[in-house]
Design an enzyme around this catalytic site. Structure first.
Site, PDB file in Angstrom:
ATOM      1  N   LYS A 112       1.744  17.146  35.339  1.00 18.95           N
ATOM      2  CA  LYS A 112       2.046  16.310  36.176  1.00 18.95           C
ATOM      3  C   LYS A 112       3.600  16.361  36.499  1.00 18.95           C
ATOM      4  O   LYS A 112       4.195  16.821  35.855  1.00 18.95           O
ATOM      5  CB  LYS A 112       1.624  14.910  35.739  1.00 18.95           C
ATOM      6  CG  LYS A 112       0.286  14.591  35.796  1.00 18.95           C
ATOM      7  CD  LYS A 112      -0.231  13.420  35.033  1.00 18.95           C
ATOM      8  CE  LYS A 112      -1.851  13.386  35.431  1.00 18.95           C
ATOM      9  NZ  LYS A 112      -2.587  12.886  34.343  1.00 18.95           N
ATOM     10  N   CYS A 644      -5.956  13.954  29.691  1.00 18.08           N
ATOM     11  CA  CYS A 644      -5.976  15.247  30.047  1.00 18.08           C
ATOM     12  C   CYS A 644      -4.563  15.519  31.097  1.00 18.08           C
ATOM     13  O   CYS A 644      -3.851  14.641  31.722  1.00 18.08           O
ATOM     14  CB  CYS A 644      -7.036  15.709  31.142  1.00 18.08           C
ATOM     15  SG  CYS A 644      -7.217  14.455  32.277  1.00 18.08           S
ATOM     16  N   HIS A 695     -11.085  23.296  35.687  1.00 14.74           N
ATOM     17  CA  HIS A 695     -10.615  23.593  37.239  1.00 14.74           C
ATOM     18  C   HIS A 695     -11.089  24.662  37.834  1.00 14.74           C
ATOM     19  O   HIS A 695     -10.554  25.003  38.958  1.00 14.74           O
ATOM     20  CB  HIS A 695      -9.296  23.218  37.266  1.00 14.74           C
ATOM     21  CG  HIS A 695      -8.340  22.006  36.886  1.00 14.74           C
ATOM     22  ND1 HIS A 695      -8.132  21.492  35.698  1.00 14.74           N
ATOM     23  CD2 HIS A 695      -8.402  21.079  37.883  1.00 14.74           C
ATOM     24  CE1 HIS A 695      -7.859  20.131  35.815  1.00 14.74           C
ATOM     25  NE2 HIS A 695      -7.865  19.926  37.169  1.00 14.74           N
TER      26      HIS A 695
END
Ligand code: GLN
Ligand code: ZN
Length: 756
Positions: A112, A644, A695
């Site tokens: 992030k 996550c 992903h």
């Protein structure tokens, strides 16, 4: 003249055009030329929109096909060695391989971006890292901007932030030592830009608002001394917090200007303004780039007027940070309630506010009288609106007692009861909640939404998806099942739409990573639950199987964190209101006989303030909110949580304090590194470390997952270990999902034999 400028514009497009183009390209429906063309068209629209908003200077280089940190790594010729690419020639295939992995290599790690819900690709550094400028993308974009005749300012991530946000991939290596190798490349790029006629470069150093170690602050001086010879003007840009403790150092840097965020840290102006150097521009971020509320223009203008009196044309006006974190244009929201709509501003409207403020400075207050009046009126209307205050809910929050945050018994007791109830094998297998959101599912939901599909037919369609998911899970031999979340467009929006005090937009998309966007709900008033939100779906799913079915909820901290939150009440209060709503849902699931309830908190960590000194306060109310949401059940109801894509090791005590019976976490991208922290800390409850990255379409084989699990079993007692993917599977397709889960179940079985 005071300059109105912007730090960055959302790239995804008013109607998510970038998402469509990217996904068409990945499917092979369009070629690379068409993708680049679509991107160029978007950039052109974005620049025009910014110019039309009345900005004097517009950012160039803030666009990225996937991620701006990845673009910076490419620009610096610093792509991870393990891919074996020639880093001067990163074509589209190589670029997306870095972002999404390829058959030979897993993708770069993703994490992030500061305290936002945007994810960047983490640069990888070793002692062998080399840098080589690869400015062709930037030059191309500059040429496009030039054709449009806009006055541009190039945006780059600065060297300190680029290194700081990266990760060492070699034990004992210190990435800061790469700075001397990195700086000549920045210098080279700046020289290139100067040769192309660039006057201003915005060099983003948001790392400076974190607890940057002293060695890095010292390196900052060296870095900007080395860059000071460049024939461009540097605007050193900080956002998301205060740099007031280092104001003297920043003011002395050999750069042409500084940008500071006055929305997150209004007080820092006092540290900067006195004796502000006469050779520097000061850019003030007075319009909040992280929220969607219309600004208090009167308040912002009075601050600016005071500074303008001192700095005159050296004052620049801007949003607090890049508008990447805002939806694009409120103008599209024709269905929003008009009252509510009048309280909001998206990226385009925010730039209008920036331009208005600059105009007021340049032409005098009377020139913007009308805008000031309208802003004040809107604020007054909002604060006195009957729709945002609900005394009943406030009372319920005020009446919460410590007992409301406590389970009946301690974990050890609960664990025994739960094991007795569920009787699962060692290393139970499960998934995180969502299954592939096929085009069929999306079509169905969209048709239902538009009123083209009646409720009963929609219900049957979703039930068919649940049946399919349950069948597949049983065939795969998973131990704990999920219903698949077909009815959910997004894990936060789904709940947002059903809560009182929360509204949602039609086109308010914000990029999360790559082509993935979220549409954050807008929490505008006191929040409560109207009626059960998930119970019927979960009950139906459970009726199809004898295996335990996990109820799936989104936690209060994540709902808060991934929404645009009202700015007129304290966040902890809103968190507790949401917690109460989730608590009611948990109670209803329990009543319906659901024995496992997962309360997802993937955003738990990103709510942490960027400075450690403020962590405790946040963790206290965030943990409390989760506990209020989860603690109301009897001992043999097993509470799961899931987190996550962030570092957890530094908040393990708080994660343990959540007291969830099971936590599933993403760990595979970091090769289980994350888990070592859980081992060292002796995390007491059960854990499911993710054994494969969701992903990427890549299907890891059984041996790879087994290796990760063996690694996990070294630090976590086998009796407490679960087996699951890193995260939900909604972005995947069924073939790769089934293949990967088959390998996962096989890995768990092999492990059981080994540990029997
Ligand atoms: N239950 C959610 C899902 O599986 C969790 C998603 C997330 O962690 N972001 O999709
Ligand atoms: Zn997740």
């Amino acid at each position: 003249m005071a300059i109105a400028h912007n730090l960055g514009f959302p790239r995804i497009g008013m109607r998510r055009e970038l998402k469509s183009a990217l996904e068409s390209f990945w499917r092979g429906d369009i070629d690379g030329g068409q993708l680049r063309q679509a991107a160029a068209v978007l950039r052109k629209h974005h620049w025009s929109a910014q110019q039309e908003s009345g900005l004097n200077v517009v950012p160039v280089g803030d666009f990225a096909l996937y991620d701006h940190m990845l673009d910076m790594s490419v620009l610096l010729g610093a792509v991870p060695e393990r891919f074996g690419f020639d880093d001067r020639e990163i074509g589209l295939d190589a670029y997306f391989a870095l972002a999404r992995g390829n058959p030979a290599q897993p993708a770069m790690e993703m994490t992030k971006w500061f305290d936002t819900n945007y994810h960047y690709l983490v640069p990888e550094f070793t002692s062998r890292s080399v840098f080589r400028p690869a400015p062709s993308r930037l030059c191309q974009e500059l040429a496009e901007a030039k054709d449009l005749g806009i006055r541009s300012k190039v945006v780059l991530v600065g060297p300190i932030t680029h290194l700081y946000l990266g990760k060492e991939k070699e034990p004992g290596f210190e990435r800061l030592s790469l700075l001397p190798r990195l700086l000549p490349v920045y210098r080279d790029i700046l020289a290139n830009l100067a040769a192309l006629g660039v006057e201003w470069v915005q060099i983003d150093e948001p790392a400076l608002v974190t607890d940057l170690p002293n060695a890095w602050w010292a390196a900052l001086d060296d870095a900007y001394a080395a860059l000071s010879g460049a024939a461009v003007k540097l605007l050193l840009t900080t956002y998301f917090g205060s740099v007031s403790d280092h104001a003297a150092q920043l003011k002395a840097l050999p750069v042409a200007g500084l940008h500071i965020d006055l929305c997150r840290a209004p007080d820092q102006l006092d540290a900067f303004l006195p004796n502000y150097p006469g050779d520097k521009v000061l850019s003030l971020g007075v319009i909040d780039g992280r929220n969607i509320w219309r600004a208090d223009l009167g308040h912002a203008f009075s601050i600016l007027e005071r500074v303008h009196g001192v700095l005159r044309e050296r004052l620049w006006v801007a949003p607090s940070c890049s508008l990447l974190h805002c939806p694009v244009d409120l103008g599209q929201e024709t269905k929003l309630d008009p009252d509510l709509r009048s309280w909001l501003a998206f990226a385009v409207q925010k730039l209008g506010e920036v331009a208005t403020l600059a105009r007021g400075l340049n032409e005098g207050r009377q020139a913007i009288q009308e805008e000031l009046r309208a802003s004040a009126e809107s604020r007054h209307g909002r604060s006195t609106s009957g729709r945002i205050h609900n005394p009943g809910i406030r009372q319920r929050v005020a009446r919460l007692t410590p007992a409301d945050s406590e389970r009946q018994s301690a974990f050890a007791v609960r664990q025994k009861r739960q094991h007795g109830r569920f009787n699962l094998p060692l290393f139970p297998t499960t998934t995180i909640g969502s299954f592939p959101q096929t085009p069929g599912i999306r079509r169905m939901r969209a048709a239902f939404r538009r009123g083209e599909l009646g409720y009963l037919r929609y219900l049957e369609a979703m039930r068919a998806e649940i049946r399919l998911a349950v069948e597949k899970q049983e065939a795969l031999g998973l131990d704990v099942l999920v219903h698949g979340e077909a009815e959910r467009n997004d894990m936060v929006e789904y709940f947002g739409e059903q809560l009182e005090g929360v509204t949602f937009t039609e086109y308010g998309w914000v990029q999360s990573y790559g082509s993935r966007c979220v549409k954050p709900p807008i929490i505008f008033g006191d929040v409560c639950r109207r009626e059960p939100m998930t119970v019927d779906w979960i009950k139906y799913a459970q009726s199809l199987t004898a295996k335990p079915m996990k109820g799936m909820l989104t936690g209060p901290v994540t709902i808060l964190q991934w929404s645009f939150v009202r700015d007129d009440r304290p966040r902890p209060e809103t968190a507790l209101q949401i917690a109460l709503a989730i608590r009611e849902e948990v109670a209803d699931l329990e009543k319906a006989g659901i024995g496992m309830i997962q309360i997802d908190e993937p955003a738990f960590r990103e709510g942490l303030p960027l400075k450690k000194s403020q962590w405790d306060e946040y963790l206290q109310w965030a943990v409390r909110a989760f506990r209020v949401a989860s603690a109301g059940v009897v001992d043999d109801v097993q509470i799961h949580t899931h987190m996550c894509y962030s570092e957890f090791n530094d908040i393990l005590p708080a994660i343990a304090a959540l007291d969830a019976d099971v936590i599933t976490i993403e760990t595979s991208r970091s090769d289980m590194e994350l888990l070592e922290g859980f081992g060292r800390f002796e995390y007491p409850n059960e854990i499911g470390p993710g054994v494969y990255d969701i992903h990427s379409p890549r299907v890891p084989d059984t041996a790879e997952m087994l290796r990760l699990l063996e690694k996990a079993a070294e630090v976590i007692a086998p009796a407490r270990l679960w087996v699951n993917p890193d995260c939900g599977l909604k972005t995947r397709r069924w073939p790769e999902t089934e293949a990967a889960l088959r390998h996962m179940v096989e890995a768990a079985r092999t492990l059981r034999e080994r540990h029997a």
